[in-house]
Design a protein around this motif. Sequence first.
Motif, PDB file in Angstrom:
ATOM      1  N   GLN A   1       0.827  -1.203   0.000  1.00  0.00           N
ATOM      2  CA  GLN A   1       0.000   0.000   0.000  1.00  0.00           C
ATOM      3  C   GLN A   1       0.868   1.262   0.000  1.00  0.00           C
ATOM      4  O   GLN A   1       0.694   2.152  -0.828  1.00  0.00           O
ATOM      5  N   ILE A   2       1.831   1.299   0.926  1.00  0.00           N
ATOM      6  CA  ILE A   2       2.648   2.500   1.075  1.00  0.00           C
ATOM      7  C   ILE A   2       3.505   2.751  -0.160  1.00  0.00           C
ATOM      8  O   ILE A   2       3.690   3.881  -0.593  1.00  0.00           O
ATOM      9  N   SER A   3       4.002   1.667  -0.760  1.00  0.00           N
ATOM     10  CA  SER A   3       4.913   1.841  -1.894  1.00  0.00           C
ATOM     11  C   SER A   3       4.168   1.933  -3.217  1.00  0.00           C
ATOM     12  O   SER A   3       4.785   2.206  -4.248  1.00  0.00           O
ATOM     13  N   GLY A   4       2.854   1.678  -3.215  1.00  0.00           N
ATOM     14  CA  GLY A   4       2.126   1.590  -4.479  1.00  0.00           C
ATOM     15  C   GLY A   4       2.684   0.473  -5.358  1.00  0.00           C
ATOM     16  O   GLY A   4       2.714   0.583  -6.577  1.00  0.00           O
ATOM     17  N   SER A   5       3.182  -0.589  -4.725  1.00  0.00           N
ATOM     18  CA  SER A   5       3.775  -1.748  -5.407  1.00  0.00           C
ATOM     19  C   SER A   5       5.035  -1.410  -6.197  1.00  0.00           C
ATOM     20  O   SER A   5       5.459  -2.176  -7.039  1.00  0.00           O
ATOM     21  N   ARG A   6       5.604  -0.242  -5.944  1.00  0.00           N
ATOM     22  CA  ARG A   6       6.784   0.154  -6.716  1.00  0.00           C
ATOM     23  C   ARG A   6       8.086  -0.118  -5.963  1.00  0.00           C
ATOM     24  O   ARG A   6       8.143   0.015  -4.750  1.00  0.00           O
ATOM     25  N   THR A   7       9.116  -0.459  -6.740  1.00  0.00           N
ATOM     26  CA  THR A   7      10.460  -0.577  -6.186  1.00  0.00           C
ATOM     27  C   THR A   7      11.036   0.820  -5.964  1.00  0.00           C
ATOM     28  O   THR A   7      10.915   1.670  -6.832  1.00  0.00           O
ATOM     29  N   ILE A   8      11.636   1.048  -4.792  1.00  0.00           N
ATOM     30  CA  ILE A   8      12.270   2.334  -4.516  1.00  0.00           C
ATOM     31  C   ILE A   8      13.775   2.178  -4.736  1.00  0.00           C
ATOM     32  O   ILE A   8      14.379   1.199  -4.299  1.00  0.00           O
ATOM     33  N   PHE A   9      14.371   3.134  -5.438  1.00  0.00           N
ATOM     34  CA  PHE A   9      15.811   3.030  -5.725  1.00  0.00           C
ATOM     35  C   PHE A   9      16.415   4.431  -5.730  1.00  0.00           C
ATOM     36  O   PHE A   9      15.768   5.375  -5.303  1.00  0.00           O
ATOM     37  N   ALA A  10      17.663   4.514  -6.226  1.00  0.00           N
ATOM     38  CA  ALA A  10      18.412   5.776  -6.249  1.00  0.00           C
ATOM     39  C   ALA A  10      18.691   6.279  -4.828  1.00  0.00           C
ATOM     40  O   ALA A  10      18.286   7.371  -4.442  1.00  0.00           O
ATOM     41  N   PHE A  11      19.393   5.458  -4.049  1.00  0.00           N
ATOM     42  CA  PHE A  11      19.816   5.836  -2.705  1.00  0.00           C
ATOM     43  C   PHE A  11      21.076   6.717  -2.804  1.00  0.00           C
ATOM     44  O   PHE A  11      21.751   6.709  -3.827  1.00  0.00           O
ATOM     45  N   PRO A  12      21.418   7.419  -1.695  1.00  0.00           N
ATOM     46  CA  PRO A  12      22.638   8.240  -1.726  1.00  0.00           C
ATOM     47  C   PRO A  12      23.874   7.389  -2.035  1.00  0.00           C
ATOM     48  O   PRO A  12      23.981   6.247  -1.583  1.00  0.00           O
ATOM     49  N   ALA A  13      24.791   7.965  -2.793  1.00  0.00           N
ATOM     50  CA  ALA A  13      25.977   7.226  -3.235  1.00  0.00           C
ATOM     51  C   ALA A  13      26.796   6.710  -2.056  1.00  0.00           C
ATOM     52  O   ALA A  13      27.302   5.588  -2.083  1.00  0.00           O
ATOM     53  N   VAL A  14      26.900   7.521  -0.998  1.00  0.00           N
ATOM     54  CA  VAL A  14      27.730   7.122   0.140  1.00  0.00           C
ATOM     55  C   VAL A  14      27.162   5.876   0.819  1.00  0.00           C
ATOM     56  O   VAL A  14      27.887   4.973   1.251  1.00  0.00           O
ATOM     57  N   PHE A  15      25.826   5.779   0.839  1.00  0.00           N
ATOM     58  CA  PHE A  15      25.161   4.612   1.410  1.00  0.00           C
ATOM     59  C   PHE A  15      25.466   3.365   0.578  1.00  0.00           C
ATOM     60  O   PHE A  15      25.869   2.326   1.103  1.00  0.00           O
ATOM     61  N   ASN A  16      25.309   3.502  -0.733  1.00  0.00           N
ATOM     62  CA  ASN A  16      25.588   2.374  -1.622  1.00  0.00           C
ATOM     63  C   ASN A  16      27.049   1.932  -1.548  1.00  0.00           C
ATOM     64  O   ASN A  16      27.356   0.744  -1.587  1.00  0.00           O
ATOM     65  N   ARG A  17      27.941   2.932  -1.449  1.00  0.00           N
ATOM     66  CA  ARG A  17      29.367   2.593  -1.386  1.00  0.00           C
ATOM     67  C   ARG A  17      29.690   1.786  -0.140  1.00  0.00           C
ATOM     68  O   ARG A  17      30.414   0.810  -0.192  1.00  0.00           O
ATOM     69  N   PHE A  18      29.097   2.190   0.993  1.00  0.00           N
ATOM     70  CA  PHE A  18      29.344   1.448   2.229  1.00  0.00           C
ATOM     71  C   PHE A  18      28.842   0.010   2.088  1.00  0.00           C
ATOM     72  O   PHE A  18      29.458  -0.928   2.583  1.00  0.00           O
ATOM     73  N   GLY A  19      27.749  -0.166   1.383  1.00  0.00           N
ATOM     74  CA  GLY A  19      27.159  -1.500   1.211  1.00  0.00           C
ATOM     75  C   GLY A  19      28.061  -2.466   0.472  1.00  0.00           C
ATOM     76  O   GLY A  19      28.090  -3.654   0.770  1.00  0.00           O
ATOM     77  N   THR A  20      28.817  -1.969  -0.507  1.00  0.00           N
ATOM     78  CA  THR A  20      29.670  -2.878  -1.282  1.00  0.00           C
ATOM     79  C   THR A  20      31.102  -2.896  -0.758  1.00  0.00           C
ATOM     80  O   THR A  20      31.958  -3.572  -1.315  1.00  0.00           O
ATOM     81  N   MET A  21      31.334  -2.162   0.332  1.00  0.00           N
ATOM     82  CA  MET A  21      32.682  -2.097   0.893  1.00  0.00           C
ATOM     83  C   MET A  21      33.088  -3.428   1.531  1.00  0.00           C
ATOM     84  O   MET A  21      32.259  -4.118   2.108  1.00  0.00           O
ATOM     85  N   THR A  22      34.371  -3.777   1.420  1.00  0.00           N
ATOM     86  CA  THR A  22      34.868  -4.929   2.161  1.00  0.00           C
ATOM     87  C   THR A  22      36.077  -4.477   2.984  1.00  0.00           C
ATOM     88  O   THR A  22      36.818  -3.600   2.566  1.00  0.00           O
TER      89      THR A  22
END
Lengths: 314, 326
Positions: B143-164
């Motif tokens: 309901q809240i998302s209207g069945s849509r995928t949410i994307f385009a997060f801040p770059a710094v967040f994404n970078r931390f996610g793929t960091m090792t």
Amino acid sequence: MKKFTRVLSVLLVVAVVLGSAGAVLAQDKKPVVGVVLKSLANEFFKTLQEGAEKWAEEDGRYELNIKGMNSETDIDTQLTIMDTFISLGVDMIVLAPADSSALVPSVVKAQQAGIPVVNFDVRLDADQLKAAGLEDFMFVGPDNEEGAYLAGMALAEKLGEGGKVFIIEGNPGADNAIARKAGFDKAVAEGKLELLESSTAHWETEEANTLVANLLTAYPDVQGIMCANDSMVLGAQKAVEAAGRDDILLVGFDNIAAVQELIKEGKVLATVDQFGAEMVQMAIEVGQRVIDGELEPVGWEKTPVELITIEDLE
Amino acid sequence: MIKSKKFINFILQEGGIGLVLLILIAVFSIAAPRFATVTNFSNIMQQISINTAISVGMTYVILLGGIDLSVGSSLALATILAGKAITNPNLPVGVAIASACLAAVGISMLAGLFNGFVSVRWKIHSFIVTLGMLNMARGAALQISGSRTIFAFPAVFNRFGTMTFFSVIPSIFIIAFVLMVIGHIILRYTVFGRMIYAIGNNEEAVRLSGHNTGIYKISAFVFCGFTVGVAAIMYMLRLNIASPILGVGFELNAIAATVIGGTSMSGGKGSMIGTFLGACIIGVLNNGLLIIGLDDNARQMVTGFIIVFAVVLDTYREKLAKTQKE
């Protein structure tokens, strides 16, 4: 108890009177089309629903009654919706069946009640239809095999002969998954690609991410990945990125917003649009032509599929 | 002779599930040369992180003799709220990320509170309450998302996610590991943790000795919600999307990890380390079976078989432990 029964019967009479009054009024109004969709949790069907509502409002000829459910496989809900539309006496039903076989008896029931049914998006089972006396029942929908073939060939052209690829399949047994796999296979054969592995990630992002990361370990020399839908492209692309492999090309299917973004960034090569927003409209228009006697209700009325690359999005 | 038998008993008793994991790793290493590589272990660590995090909370709930079927749906709902917050263009990046974390953890703890409160207040088995929550959270997410995928997060967040770290350990694995250690410490060394075991063993006795068992039970569900909220952020870090349809079936993976790890479905018995090893086994199987070249159907069958086999082996370990004591 007696009082309760009396109240109940009065209510029933009122309901019947109101109901028939409504029906009479409805007859003066636009024809009602019952639209049976699959999972509204699926972005594709949500787009389809919104596209249909927008079109109905602009076009003004029909009143749409759109119903769907929240799971791809909820066949019971679809059967209930079909029954409801039949007892409401809608003027036409357009149906995207959740199960190719299970919905056939409902279609027969509607036809017998004098309601024309247009089958769209997923094709009803031909043998089951034949057994029910509906031979060569008309289908309106995209050629999934052709779409996947277009995406596969886009990849093949970039890689050249001998290019090494994976195919990431949809749910085993699902009609569109089978058709898309066939389209990819055709492109592999025609483009003389080398298929390293073909596995399912059940249409899911996370599963595709895990699968592709593991496949990259098993076959580090892969050059391209064909995914049967865009959700899986999202997962596959992250796996490729995490492995530091910007040389691997990806193609998908569905043209969802998140993947359009990746295509613009050059991280995904291509996807396929099957014009979901217009599909209900196409189905209803075909149905109208049948009602008007312009069209025999047989065969496959193909709806367009189109390859989407960076040039189309700029 | 007697000595070696004693030694085998010792291994079986203390090693248990860890032994199964070692055997699996050994077999895959021999069968597939690409299995035992740094990159592949890094991949496996990333792939087990989300399940590990959820399983930490699930262990608490199962130790009480309960179950939480809503974790996958709550996870999806948490990513949607967090996704809305993190993509809000009016917030500075730092604030957006912080509010996303708060939103994810907050909503799933709230779901946990509901699960715990309803099952305690009206004495309903958590199976039913969390089955209801599974549907409520999924519906709300759609309901809240209207069945849509949410994307385009801040770059710094994404970078931390793929960091090792040290180019081996993925950032999200560190989060999962810390969560597991915290879960272990609370379970082992706090009154709350010991109470979980006691209630799981004999709730009536704990109640009669003057303790309010309800509070502990509700807290366990809230803690489970907390781990789900953290897992939701980990999912967003790993895949950079928030979607209302993700997480389907995650509850089964978490339950499997917990039970393979030796936690009893009837409560009172089990450990966090075991759960972690259980999650490792599922991850290694998933990865190894694919790399040695099994196809989809064979993988599914073998995984199912090994899950049952691991638990059967565990019952022998228990029997051994009992006879040794006697």
